[in-house]
Motif scaffolding. Structure first.
Motif, PDB file in Angstrom:
ATOM      1  N   ASN A  67       0.823  -1.216   0.000  1.00  0.00           N
ATOM      2  CA  ASN A  67       0.000   0.000   0.000  1.00  0.00           C
ATOM      3  C   ASN A  67       0.853   1.260   0.000  1.00  0.00           C
ATOM      4  N   GLY A  68       2.086   1.143   0.488  1.00  0.00           N
ATOM      5  CA  GLY A  68       2.985   2.288   0.589  1.00  0.00           C
ATOM      6  C   GLY A  68       4.252   1.873   1.305  1.00  0.00           C
ATOM      7  N   THR A  69       5.050   2.857   1.699  1.00  0.00           N
ATOM      8  CA  THR A  69       6.321   2.603   2.366  1.00  0.00           C
ATOM      9  C   THR A  69       6.453   3.507   3.585  1.00  0.00           C
ATOM     10  N   LEU A  70       7.000   2.953   4.656  1.00  0.00           N
ATOM     11  CA  LEU A  70       7.348   3.730   5.843  1.00  0.00           C
ATOM     12  C   LEU A  70       8.872   3.875   5.839  1.00  0.00           C
ATOM     13  N   PRO A  71       9.371   5.091   5.539  1.00  0.00           N
ATOM     14  CA  PRO A  71      10.822   5.282   5.458  1.00  0.00           C
ATOM     15  C   PRO A  71      11.519   5.160   6.823  1.00  0.00           C
ATOM     16  N   LYS A  72      12.766   4.753   6.796  1.00  0.00           N
ATOM     17  CA  LYS A  72      13.560   4.623   8.011  1.00  0.00           C
ATOM     18  C   LYS A  72      13.549   5.943   8.787  1.00  0.00           C
ATOM     19  N   GLY A  73      13.282   5.844  10.084  1.00  0.00           N
ATOM     20  CA  GLY A  73      13.271   7.027  10.941  1.00  0.00           C
ATOM     21  C   GLY A  73      11.954   7.776  10.987  1.00  0.00           C
ATOM     22  N   LYS A  74      11.031   7.459  10.082  1.00  0.00           N
ATOM     23  CA  LYS A  74       9.721   8.124  10.065  1.00  0.00           C
ATOM     24  C   LYS A  74       8.754   7.353  10.955  1.00  0.00           C
ATOM     25  N   SER A  75       7.737   8.041  11.459  1.00  0.00           N
ATOM     26  CA  SER A  75       6.779   7.420  12.380  1.00  0.00           C
ATOM     27  C   SER A  75       5.385   7.380  11.795  1.00  0.00           C
ATOM     28  N   GLY A  76       4.690   6.310  12.147  1.00  0.00           N
ATOM     29  CA  GLY A  76       3.291   6.143  11.788  1.00  0.00           C
ATOM     30  C   GLY A  76       2.460   6.007  13.048  1.00  0.00           C
ATOM     31  N   CYS A  77       1.168   5.989  12.866  1.00  0.00           N
ATOM     32  CA  CYS A  77       0.228   5.869  13.972  1.00  0.00           C
ATOM     33  C   CYS A  77      -0.251   4.422  14.056  1.00  0.00           C
ATOM     34  N   GLY A  78       0.202   3.700  15.076  1.00  0.00           N
ATOM     35  CA  GLY A  78      -0.189   2.310  15.259  1.00  0.00           C
ATOM     36  C   GLY A  78      -1.432   2.206  16.115  1.00  0.00           C
ATOM     37  N   ASP A  79      -2.231   1.192  15.868  1.00  0.00           N
ATOM     38  CA  ASP A  79      -3.452   1.029  16.661  1.00  0.00           C
ATOM     39  C   ASP A  79      -3.430  -0.234  17.509  1.00  0.00           C
ATOM     40  N   ASP A  80      -2.239  -0.772  17.781  1.00  0.00           N
ATOM     41  CA  ASP A  80      -2.101  -1.956  18.627  1.00  0.00           C
ATOM     42  C   ASP A  80      -1.446  -1.536  19.937  1.00  0.00           C
ATOM     43  N   THR A 105      -0.991   3.535  10.368  1.00  0.00           N
ATOM     44  CA  THR A 105      -1.335   4.506   9.340  1.00  0.00           C
ATOM     45  C   THR A 105      -0.186   5.488   9.237  1.00  0.00           C
ATOM     46  N   TYR A 106       0.248   5.736   8.009  1.00  0.00           N
ATOM     47  CA  TYR A 106       1.318   6.696   7.753  1.00  0.00           C
ATOM     48  C   TYR A 106       0.812   7.611   6.645  1.00  0.00           C
ATOM     49  N   GLY A 107       0.544   8.846   6.982  1.00  0.00           N
ATOM     50  CA  GLY A 107      -0.086   9.751   6.024  1.00  0.00           C
ATOM     51  C   GLY A 107      -1.472   9.232   5.705  1.00  0.00           C
ATOM     52  N   ARG A 108      -1.737   8.991   4.441  1.00  0.00           N
ATOM     53  CA  ARG A 108      -3.041   8.457   4.018  1.00  0.00           C
ATOM     54  C   ARG A 108      -2.986   6.961   3.727  1.00  0.00           C
ATOM     55  N   VAL A 109      -1.876   6.344   4.053  1.00  0.00           N
ATOM     56  CA  VAL A 109      -1.690   4.914   3.782  1.00  0.00           C
ATOM     57  C   VAL A 109      -1.807   4.136   5.089  1.00  0.00           C
ATOM     58  N   SER A 110      -2.554   3.041   5.048  1.00  0.00           N
ATOM     59  CA  SER A 110      -2.608   2.180   6.226  1.00  0.00           C
ATOM     60  C   SER A 110      -2.406   0.737   5.793  1.00  0.00           C
ATOM     61  N   GLY A 111      -1.905  -0.058   6.720  1.00  0.00           N
ATOM     62  CA  GLY A 111      -1.662  -1.459   6.443  1.00  0.00           C
ATOM     63  C   GLY A 111      -0.781  -2.061   7.511  1.00  0.00           C
ATOM     64  N   TRP A 112      -0.139  -3.153   7.158  1.00  0.00           N
ATOM     65  CA  TRP A 112       0.628  -3.967   8.101  1.00  0.00           C
ATOM     66  C   TRP A 112       2.115  -3.890   7.818  1.00  0.00           C
ATOM     67  N   ILE A 113       2.914  -3.828   8.898  1.00  0.00           N
ATOM     68  CA  ILE A 113       4.366  -3.916   8.772  1.00  0.00           C
ATOM     69  C   ILE A 113       4.877  -4.907   9.815  1.00  0.00           C
ATOM     70  N   PRO A 114       6.045  -5.521   9.560  1.00  0.00           N
ATOM     71  CA  PRO A 114       6.617  -6.438  10.545  1.00  0.00           C
ATOM     72  C   PRO A 114       6.916  -5.684  11.849  1.00  0.00           C
ATOM     73  N   ALA A 115       6.480  -6.237  12.968  1.00  0.00           N
ATOM     74  CA  ALA A 115       6.630  -5.567  14.260  1.00  0.00           C
ATOM     75  C   ALA A 115       8.090  -5.264  14.598  1.00  0.00           C
ATOM     76  N   TYR A 116       8.992  -6.168  14.257  1.00  0.00           N
ATOM     77  CA  TYR A 116      10.385  -5.964  14.620  1.00  0.00           C
ATOM     78  C   TYR A 116      11.089  -4.916  13.762  1.00  0.00           C
ATOM     79  N   CYS A 117      10.389  -4.352  12.803  1.00  0.00           N
ATOM     80  CA  CYS A 117      10.968  -3.270  12.005  1.00  0.00           C
ATOM     81  C   CYS A 117      10.584  -1.902  12.561  1.00  0.00           C
ATOM     82  N   THR A 118       9.969  -1.897  13.754  1.00  0.00           N
ATOM     83  CA  THR A 118       9.614  -0.635  14.402  1.00  0.00           C
ATOM     84  C   THR A 118      10.270  -0.567  15.771  1.00  0.00           C
ATOM     85  N   THR A 119      10.368   0.648  16.275  1.00  0.00           N
ATOM     86  CA  THR A 119      10.826   0.820  17.646  1.00  0.00           C
ATOM     87  C   THR A 119       9.673   0.459  18.566  1.00  0.00           C
ATOM     88  N   GLN A 120       9.942   0.447  19.847  1.00  0.00           N
ATOM     89  CA  GLN A 120       8.922   0.081  20.831  1.00  0.00           C
ATOM     90  C   GLN A 120       7.732   1.040  20.758  1.00  0.00           C
TER      91      GLN A 120
END
Length: 125
Positions: A67-80, A105-120
């Motif tokens: 659906n899109g890309t979350l660039p390294k160092g950028k933050s999205g809004c998680g709902d978990d 959700t990152y900008g207007r894109v939402s979807g799933w990313i591997p949990a271990y690819c995010t910070t806490q």
């Protein structure tokens, strides 16, 4: 006279429905769409920052539509709010092997990313 009787019966019926349901009588208001692949959305937003650039996918699978890309160092809004994500396809990404995925959700894109690819998870103020 008959019109008054029908109107009174309608009002009485609405009052009975309100009493039985414990609230306001409404006419079949549809609820939110149910999607088994999406966690329940809460009013909270949890900041998820990418450790590496990752694809935001439509489902918890590596071959799912991007659906899109979350660039390294950028933050999205998680709902978990559990801090664990949901089980999906196993992966070896971002230096870890796991099968935990988080919805964001990152900008207007939402979807799933591997949990271990995010910070806490960090609740946003």
């Amino acid at each position: 006279m008959r019109m008054r009787t029908l109107a009174a019966a309608g009002i009485t019926g609405a009052a009975l429905i309100t009493t039985l349901s414990g609230g306001v009588a409404t006419a079949g208001t549809p609820g939110p769409a149910q999607n088994a692949d999406v966690t329940s959305v809460t009013a909270s937003c949890y900041k998820l920052t990418a450790r590496e650039t990752v694809n935001i996918r439509a489902h918890r699978k590596l071959n799912a539509t991007v659906n899109g890309t979350l660039p390294k160092g950028k933050s999205g809004c998680g709902d978990d709010d559990t801090g664990t994500g949901l089980e999906g396809q196993s992966y070896r990404l971002c230096g870890k092997s796991n099968n935990s995925w988080v919805h964001l959700t990152y900008g207007r894109v939402s979807g799933w990313i591997p949990a271990y690819c995010t910070t806490q998870w960090n609740p946003r103020p």
